[in-house]
Each structure stands twice: as C-alpha cells, then as structure tokens.
Design an enzyme around this catalytic site. Structure first.
Site, mmCIF file in Angstrom:
data_model
loop_
_atom_site.group_PDB
_atom_site.id
_atom_site.type_symbol
_atom_site.label_atom_id
_atom_site.label_comp_id
_atom_site.label_asym_id
_atom_site.label_seq_id
_atom_site.Cartn_x
_atom_site.Cartn_y
_atom_site.Cartn_z
ATOM 1 N N SER B 130 0.807 -1.219 0.000
ATOM 2 C CA SER B 130 0.000 0.000 0.000
ATOM 3 C C SER B 130 0.839 1.267 0.000
ATOM 4 C CB SER B 130 -0.955 -0.001 1.207
ATOM 5 O OG SER B 130 -0.235 0.209 2.396
ATOM 6 N N LYS B 166 0.419 4.762 6.504
ATOM 7 C CA LYS B 166 -0.315 5.663 5.611
ATOM 8 C C LYS B 166 0.354 7.043 5.647
ATOM 9 C CE LYS B 166 -3.928 3.130 4.305
ATOM 10 N NZ LYS B 166 -3.061 1.921 4.411
#
Lengths: 209, 209
Positions: B130, B166
């Site tokens: 990710s 993130k």
DNA sequence: GGTGTTTCTGTTCGCCCGAACAGTCGACCC
DNA sequence: GGGTCGACTGTTCGGGCGAACAGAAACACC
C-alpha cells in the site's frame, strides 16, 4: 505493587546517568569509590546502597565479589554490534578504501544486517534515481558486503571512476549491469574488477524520498 | 613495518575471542586470573603479557591500575545504542504494547535512527504494497517514533483493528490518511487516537522487494 | 506509632587483581 | 650468533574494591 519494578527515584536516576556516561567514556563501569568521589559522598557505603537499590529494581545487574561488575541487563546477550563506515562515494577498489576517509559510521547488530561472520562491509550513500525501480532512492544508505555477486544481486560497481548501484545480471554466460530506471541506459558490459560488493541492507532516514 | 600494527598471532586471536565472548556473556571483562584459569596457565603473568601485547598492537586499550579495565577501542565514544522491539502487527495503542510480545529486536545507534533522547520507539514489519509509491515494500522494517504527526509524515495508524502505514495529510483543517498506491482507496478520515507513531527510519534486508 | 524505604556517615575486613621482577625455551631475522 | 620477539613459569607486593556492621535522619504508608 509492593514488590518488583517500583519507580526509580530522582537521585537513583542521577546515579544511573552517571553509570551510563562513565561507561560510554571509559568503556568500564566505575567502582564504588569512583561513584563516591563523583557525588562527593563521605562514605563509600552510600554508593553501595544505591547500587543495591537499583539492582533490586532490576535496572542493573551485578556480579558479586567482582570488581566494576555492574551491567545493564539490556546490554547482555545482545547480538554482536559492528561499525560500518559510510562513504559518500568510492572511487577505488576495496583495497584502497581503508585509506579513504569515511564520512562517519553506523553501528548496527549483525543479525539485522544479515551478515556472515568476518564479512568485509561498508555503507554507501546513494546518489541519483538510477535504482528507483528497485525502490532505492536518492539519499538512501546502502550497506554493501564485499563479495562475489550472484545473478540478480544489486551491486556497487565502479563506473567512470565513480561507484554506483546497479543490478547484476548474466545473459548467455556474459555478465552485465543494468539500472532500474527506464530513463537510464540498460546494458553495461562488465569488464573486470568493477564490482565492489553486493547490497545487503538498506537504511533510509525519514524526510527524504 | 617494524613498529605499529603488526599482525596478530593465532594465540593472541584466541585470547581476543575469549575477551569478546566473556564480555558478551557477563557484560564485564575477565580479570587476568580469569584468563589464567580459562587457558590453564600456571602463572597469571602469562595473561598479563598477552594483554600487553594486544595493547601494543592497538586492538585493545587498558586503564592502568583499574580492575577488569580492558576496552575495545571501537566500543569507545560510540553513539548510544537502543534496542527497538519489532512487532509483526500492532492491534492496540501504545499503552498496551508493552504487554504484547515482540517478534525480536534490533540494536542501532541513536544517531543513525535520528531519534530524540527519550523517544518511545518501536519497529513494524510492513505487509502489503500500500505504500509502494513512497518506495516502501512488503517485508520492510519501519522504525516508528510515538509522537504527534505533522502533515505529510508517514504514520503507523490503527485501521480496522490492524496497524498499517499511511501518509498523514491535512486538507481544510481536517486530517486524513492516504495510501501511496493508486490501487488503494484514497481518503480515510481520521477519527481519533488512531495514529500510533511517525515513521522515522526504514530498514530493508536484501533479497526481498 | 510502628514498619519500611531512601539517602546518607564512619570504619574495618579481606579477598581481588594489576603490576613488577627474575627467569626459561623456541622461532625467526639479518 | 646476538637480538628481538612470542609464549610462557613462579613468586611477591600493595593498592583496588566489594562487603559487612553499626548507626542516623527524613519521609511515607496505614
């Protein structure tokens, strides 16, 4: 919580800090009399009881009847730590590297580095985006082990008097080097002695890349 | 080369290895009499002269008239080393992390890590792709400092009971998290208490990615 | 008000441990 | 073949250094 892991006092924290700084400076622990002098105690017993208190709280360990035998538990049984010299660039073979001034050094345990015992190792600061396809960025620190490359290894190679990272590949028995960036020319034939080592670990400081 | 840096003898190498293993096991150096017993010397002087020889060759340093005061020069003046616990995954806040079993730990000097003194820190094994846009791959080790994030920091955040990396961004005063992979959904609004820390350093073992 | 912890003083004991001195034997080195 | 190393034996000396004992004064806990 009456037993075990009570909180450390201000004074005990001072003593702990002294132990650490003394060890960093001299590589050895202070004796109880060293502690006595440093804190200006009139009695050596004061140092003794502080050490006993710290031992009871588990922040230090002691070997009884041994001199300067205070140990931090976290230092015990830790994997061996090696100092890896960091070069901004390498314009010579491994032999001449010792004479070259390192830009500093990093200390990491051998286990994290994944090194074999006795491996010759150095670190290289990556310049440019030529290996961005292998997710290696400008400014990354690459730890290189001096050894023969195997196909698909990422290697530090001497090209035009400067060391750069490239992918080492073999096609039809002939080795060649390849950048991992479509903007860079592909095939660079390996002549001889150009490979200085194989990338083993990568370290990136946040903020870059 | 008559003076300085002569080669170390086999026997001296044995002694050096003993010093290292003793230090790793006990955290303290052996006394000359410990050395004597270990090698079966009839005289303690044998150990003394070996230490003197090693000192002359520069591989150890000694503080005279101090007990167990043998030091390896490379250990001296090194930046402080911290042990960072490695978690495969974190499904709780920082408070509960202490109880969670670490998968191991890595030891690095604070300077390389770029940490402030007293910072609470842990490492996280990255799973999935990710954050591939920030050149962070599956299997990478990310060292995270527990602190408030600033915009554009890469953070470890708790999402659906699992910790993932993130990018932390703020738009119109509202913070949100974003994956660095076009295949992943973008905007994830930050509710509260989800950010566990900020990525400080990245470590990648070769062979992966 | 007793019990326990912290932070000390003052003194003595006795092993721990580096250091020095006097040799021995063999291996190299011009 | 004298000189310098390496690898020891055997003994003695004296300070280094942990440890024990006997307090004391402050503070917290309950």
């Amino acid at each position: 919580m009456p037993r075990a892991a009570r909180k450390i006092t201000d004074r005990q924290h001072e003593l702990l800090e002294y132990l650490r700084s003394y060890q960093r400076e001299y590589g050895v622990m202070p004796s109880t009399r060293d502690i006595q002098k440093h804190f200006g105690f009139a009695s050596q017993t004061a140092a003794m009881s502080h050490l006993r208190a710290l031992e009871k709280k588990g922040v230090i360990q002691r070997h009884s009847h041994k001199a300067r035998a205070v140990v931090f538990p976290e230092d015990l049984g830790r994997a061996e730590i090696v100092d890896v010299p960091v070069y901004g660039s390498i314009a010579a073979g491994y032999g001449e590297m010792q004479e070259q001034q390192a830009d500093g050094s990093i200390a990491v345990d051998v286990q994290t580095l994944g090194l074999r015992k006795g491996a010759r190792v150095f670190a290289l600061k990556v310049r440019g985006e030529s290996m961005i396809g292998a997710n290696i960025c400008d400014g990354d620190l690459v730890i290189v082990e001096a050894r023969e490359p195997r196909p698909r290894d990422i290697v530090a190679a001497l090209i035009d008097g400067e060391t750069t990272l490239k992918r080492y590949l073999v096609k039809e028995g002939r080795p060649y080097l390849q950048a991992e960036n479509p903007a860079f020319p592909d095939l660079i034939p390996v002549t001889e002695l150009q490979v200085q080592g194989v990338m083993q670990t990568l370290i990136r400081q946040a903020g870059r890349c």
